[in-house]
Design a protein around this motif. Structure first.
Motif, short mmCIF file in Angstrom:
data_model
loop_
_atom_site.label_atom_id
_atom_site.label_comp_id
_atom_site.label_asym_id
_atom_site.label_seq_id
_atom_site.Cartn_x
_atom_site.Cartn_y
_atom_site.Cartn_z
N ASP A 14 56.87 87.83 9.67
CA ASP A 14 56.06 86.65 10.00
C ASP A 14 56.85 85.62 10.80
N ALA A 15 58.13 85.48 10.51
CA ALA A 15 58.96 84.54 11.27
C ALA A 15 59.07 84.98 12.73
N THR A 17 56.95 86.95 14.31
CA THR A 17 55.61 86.82 14.89
C THR A 17 55.35 85.38 15.31
N LYS A 18 55.63 84.44 14.42
CA LYS A 18 55.42 83.02 14.73
C LYS A 18 56.24 82.61 15.96
N TYR A 19 57.49 83.06 16.02
CA TYR A 19 58.34 82.75 17.16
C TYR A 19 57.75 83.30 18.46
N ILE A 21 54.63 84.06 19.09
CA ILE A 21 53.39 83.35 19.41
C ILE A 21 53.71 82.01 20.08
N GLU A 22 54.65 81.28 19.50
CA GLU A 22 54.99 79.94 20.00
C GLU A 22 55.80 79.96 21.29
N GLN A 28 48.59 87.95 17.47
CA GLN A 28 48.88 88.78 16.31
C GLN A 28 47.61 89.40 15.73
N ASN A 86 51.29 93.25 12.91
CA ASN A 86 52.20 92.85 11.86
C ASN A 86 51.82 93.50 10.53
N ARG A 121 58.09 80.60 -0.78
CA ARG A 121 56.86 80.79 -0.01
C ARG A 121 55.63 80.56 -0.88
N GLU A 123 52.16 81.60 0.24
CA GLU A 123 51.15 82.17 1.13
C GLU A 123 50.08 82.91 0.33
N TYR A 169 66.05 84.83 16.21
CA TYR A 169 65.36 84.63 17.48
C TYR A 169 66.18 85.19 18.65
#
Length: 181
Positions: A14-15, A17-19, A21-22, A28, A86, A121, A123, A169
């Motif tokens: 998820d980290a 994926t978020k990176y 996306i941003e 996703q 994902n 977390r 979630e 990253y």
């Protein structure tokens, strides 16, 4: 380009994926999104336990790759040059999406690291409630978790997520450069 992320819970999928996306305009799709949509319709809580029970029930009744058409349908409606799948958890899922020319990436971290993340977390409704021993046992015994290390060993690429987010990253950016050659 379609990247399929494989990894134990809280390994960093998820980290990453978020990176992406941003910072790389990725979009996703997640297997668990399909399950969560069904749970929502049924007015059941979105817990890991319910997701697992639903996934295994669907697989038992309708075939091991039952969720693949739903994911392919979602992907077909996307126009992004970078799509992240994902949460791939079974060999049959990888086999069923090979026609999409995916690159599989195993994102992993040690159990102790993942457990510390789990404690922080919020979630799923059952996050933070298990002991370390229960967390380990779920990795070894849950039908949606126990095959992930073996599946990950067959991935096209692997990312070891043991450092900082910046290090993660950096590894992701290096991999993207390699994939874009």
């Amino acid at each position: 380009m379609i990247l399929a992320f494989i990894g134990e819970k809280l390994g960093g999928k998820d980290a990453v994926t978020k990176y992406l996306i941003e910072n790389h305009k990725a979009v996703q799709v997640k297997y668990s999104e399909v399950l969560d949509e069904i749970l929502e319709i049924l007015e059941l809580e979105k817990s890991r336990k319910n997701e697992t029970a639903l996934a295994m029930g669907l697989r038992d009744l309708f075939g091991r790759d039952v969720l693949v058409p739903a994911l392919k349908n979602k992907i077909s409606k996307l126009s992004s040059p970078l799509i992240i799948m994902n949460g791939v958890r079974f060999q049959e899922e990888i086999e069923s999406i090979k026609d999409l020319e995916i690159k599989s990436i195993y994102i992993t971290a040690p159990t102790e690291t993942r457990y510390q993340r789990y404690l922080k977390r919020i979630e799923k409704t059952d996050d933070g409630t298990k002991s370390f021993e229960d967390f380990q046992n779920e990795d070894k015994n849950s039908p949606t978790e126990k095959h992930i290390p073996n599946l990950g060993s067959k991935a096209d690429y692997s990312i070891d997520n043991t450092g900082s987010l910046e290090e993660l990253y950096s590894k992701v950016d290096k991999l993207l450069q390699e994939l874009n050659k």
